[in-house]
Design an enzyme around this catalytic site. Structure first.
Site, PDB file in Angstrom:
ATOM      1  N   THR A 431      36.621   1.828 -13.798  1.00  0.00           N
ATOM      2  CA  THR A 431      37.924   2.370 -13.425  1.00  0.00           C
ATOM      3  C   THR A 431      37.781   3.858 -13.167  1.00  0.00           C
ATOM      4  O   THR A 431      37.061   4.557 -13.886  1.00  0.00           O
ATOM      5  CB  THR A 431      38.977   2.100 -14.531  1.00  0.00           C
ATOM      6  OG1 THR A 431      40.237   2.633 -14.118  1.00  0.00           O
ATOM      7  CG2 THR A 431      38.585   2.733 -15.849  1.00  0.00           C
ATOM      8  N   HIS A 483      32.759  -3.123 -30.312  1.00  0.00           N
ATOM      9  CA  HIS A 483      31.743  -2.856 -31.328  1.00  0.00           C
ATOM     10  C   HIS A 483      31.294  -4.138 -32.045  1.00  0.00           C
ATOM     11  O   HIS A 483      30.304  -4.130 -32.779  1.00  0.00           O
ATOM     12  CB  HIS A 483      32.292  -1.847 -32.345  1.00  0.00           C
ATOM     13  CG  HIS A 483      31.234  -1.032 -33.019  1.00  0.00           C
ATOM     14  ND1 HIS A 483      29.886  -1.184 -32.780  1.00  0.00           N
ATOM     15  CD2 HIS A 483      31.329  -0.034 -33.941  1.00  0.00           C
ATOM     16  CE1 HIS A 483      29.206  -0.331 -33.510  1.00  0.00           C
ATOM     17  NE2 HIS A 483      30.056   0.379 -34.231  1.00  0.00           N
TER      18      HIS A 483
END
Length: 512
Positions: A431, A483
């Site tokens: 993006t 994560h």
């Protein structure tokens, strides 16, 4: 007997509440006629009759919660079909009463053949329903084959449903605002186009609604509401929608510009002190579009589901900018497309994904899925919201191939012409907030992907190079990652690989 059961309600949805029954026990029903409405925590779904007949039994009541597959009731087949037979008698008695029977064929253009059904088409992977945003034709209108009949809005794009054959609209089974499922009945077309001589009086008899800039398209419902409140008519506003339709944004822009119109006189109000009520009168409540609701839900789900972190780095854009400046004219002349930065970053990301495969993976239950292909989602902002078309097998495309694909996606995204399958299957997303002036941001994951790269604006900044302070065109990069899959070391390594490739583009050519 035919059982009526709770249908599949979509991924992860196992139960629903019966909000209302449309039919009572003993009522005659036709195939695909809505019987009841189910409400889940995500959507409202109508359950159609699986066969024609009589609703002989209702086993659950409105307000009860039911699971997928639960028996809702039963239809005794035959009675409904029998009930429909009297409608056929006038046709059978055409010889006895020709004057009464004659108008029926003229009304729908039928030549005796069964009408052709128009149904909701397949809307793409995992998309099971849509909202009828516009009805472009009304009952009695003549249509040509492939002419758009209705426009459906899904949580991703708007889709026009074309006429499968030429003929006359014999019936419409939906209204604007209805939610329809894939395969649901939209209407029926009586075969054979109605003669022009008969079609003209029908059109002349019905006064046309307010047109959008004289194009014949009625304004969007939200636009019509805004125009009515402001005392404007649609023919005073230039529409920017498909086929010149006036959209809500067009209406609001026209109102702001103060187009001369007969404004409805406001009732005299006594002066009063500012209050919460006064503020409320200056507010506007607008129902979110399906696309906006889905964007909101998906972004919140990504926050709630993933263990999302963001790591940052900066990159010296000098080498890429020099290379682009040197070859941009030659590149455009040969390939017919401009050489931008996205091709460099796409190639750099592919190289980094090969080195750090966890960023290209996703979680599925208790499993990790490592993807040995590289489908890059490129975020594109439109007036309806953010969409993410996918550049498939970006590793196999040239710089020109990537730039052409992205340019095509950008144009069609703004025109609302992207296809559903073009926005599915991405493995990693890029993006670019820099085009809006963003200096630094933390992009949010495009679930179920585990990584998204955020680009930002390029600005001249002092940096230390070889013990000297120099001014260089610098860009901050941000990698948001899940994560649960990607360790901090892997995230940092990925971003460093992208930085190295951009600062030394020859690495992309040598696959380093």
């Amino acid at each position: 007997m035919t059982d009526i059961r709770v249908p599949n309600l979509g991924e992860s949805v196992t139960e629903a509440t019966i909000s209302q029954w449309f039919k009572s026990q003993g009522d005659a029903v036709t195939a695909d006629e809505p019987l009841l409405e189910l409400e889940t925590d995500k959507v409202t779904v109508e359950v159609p009759a699986p066969a024609a007949g009589t609703l002989s039994e209702i086993t659950v009541k409105a307000g009860e919660t039911v699971e997928v597959g639960t028996l809702l009731g039963q239809i005794a087949e035959g009675e409904g079909a029998a009930a429909a037979k009297p409608a056929e008698k006038p046709a059978a008695a055409a010889e006895a009463a020709p004057a009464e029977a004659a108008p029926a064929p003229a009304a729908n253009g039928s030549t005796g053949a069964a009408p052709t059904e128009v149904r909701v088409p397949a809307l793409g992977e995992s998309v099971t329903e849509a909202t009828v945003s516009q009805i472009l034709k009304k009952e009695g209108d003549s249509v040509a084959a492939d002419e758009p009949l209705v426009e459906l809005e899904t949580d991703k794009v708007s889709v026009e449903v074309p006429a499968p054959v030429a003929g006359t609209i014999a019936s419409l089974a939906v209204k604007e605002g209805d939610t329809v499922e894939v395969g649901g009945l939209i209407g029926a077309i009586a075969g054979g186009a109605a003669p022009a001589a008969k079609a003209e009086p029908a059109k002349a008899a019905a006064p046309a609604p307010a047109k959008s800039g004289g194009t014949g398209m009625p304004p969007a419902p939200s636009a019509q509401k805004a125009l009515t409140e402001a005392g404007l008519s649609a023919d005073q506003v230039e529409g920017t929608g498909k086929r010149g339709q006036v959209l809500k944004g067009d209406a609001l822009a026209a109102i702001e510009k103060g187009i001369a119109a007969k404004e409805a006189p406001a009732p005299a109000k006594a002066p009063r002190a500012p209050s919460a009520t006064g503020d409320a009168e200056r507010e506007e409540r607008v129902t979110m579009t399906r696309l906006r609701r889905t964007i909101a839900r998906r972004l919140k789900d990504a926050q709630n589901t993933a263990a999302m972190l963001t790591t940052f780095n900066d990159v010296d854009m000098s080498a890429v900018m020099d290379l682009r400046k040197q070859y941009k004219d030659t590149f455009e002349k040969k390939h017919g497309v401009k050489l931008g930065f996205m091709a460099f970053f796409s190639k750099a990301c592919v190289q980094a994904l090969k080195d750090v495969p966890a960023v290209n993976a996703e979680i599925d239950g208790d499993d990790l899925i490592y993807k040995n292909y590289y489908h890059l989602g490129i975020a594109v902002g439109t007036d309806k919201g953010l969409v993410v078309p996918v550049v498939r097998d970006a590793d196999e495309l040239s710089f020109a191939g990537i730039e052409k694909t992205i340019a095509d996606f950008g144009k069609r995204a703004r025109d609302g012409q992207l296809k559903l399958d073009e926005m599915q299957g991405g493995t990693f997303t890029i993006t670019n907030g820099g085009i809006y002036g963003s200096l630094m941001s933390t992009p949010i994951l495009n679930a179920p992907q585990s990584g998204i790269l955020g680009m930002h604006r390029i600005e001249q900044r002092p940096v230390a190079i070889g013990g000297e302070v120099k001014i260089r065109p610098m860009m901050y990069l941000a990698l948001s990652y899940d994560h649960r899959i990607v360790d901090g070391k892997e995230a940092v390594t990925f971003l460093v690989r992208v930085k190295e490739a951009i600062e030394d583009p020859q690495r992309l050519l040598l696959d380093l």
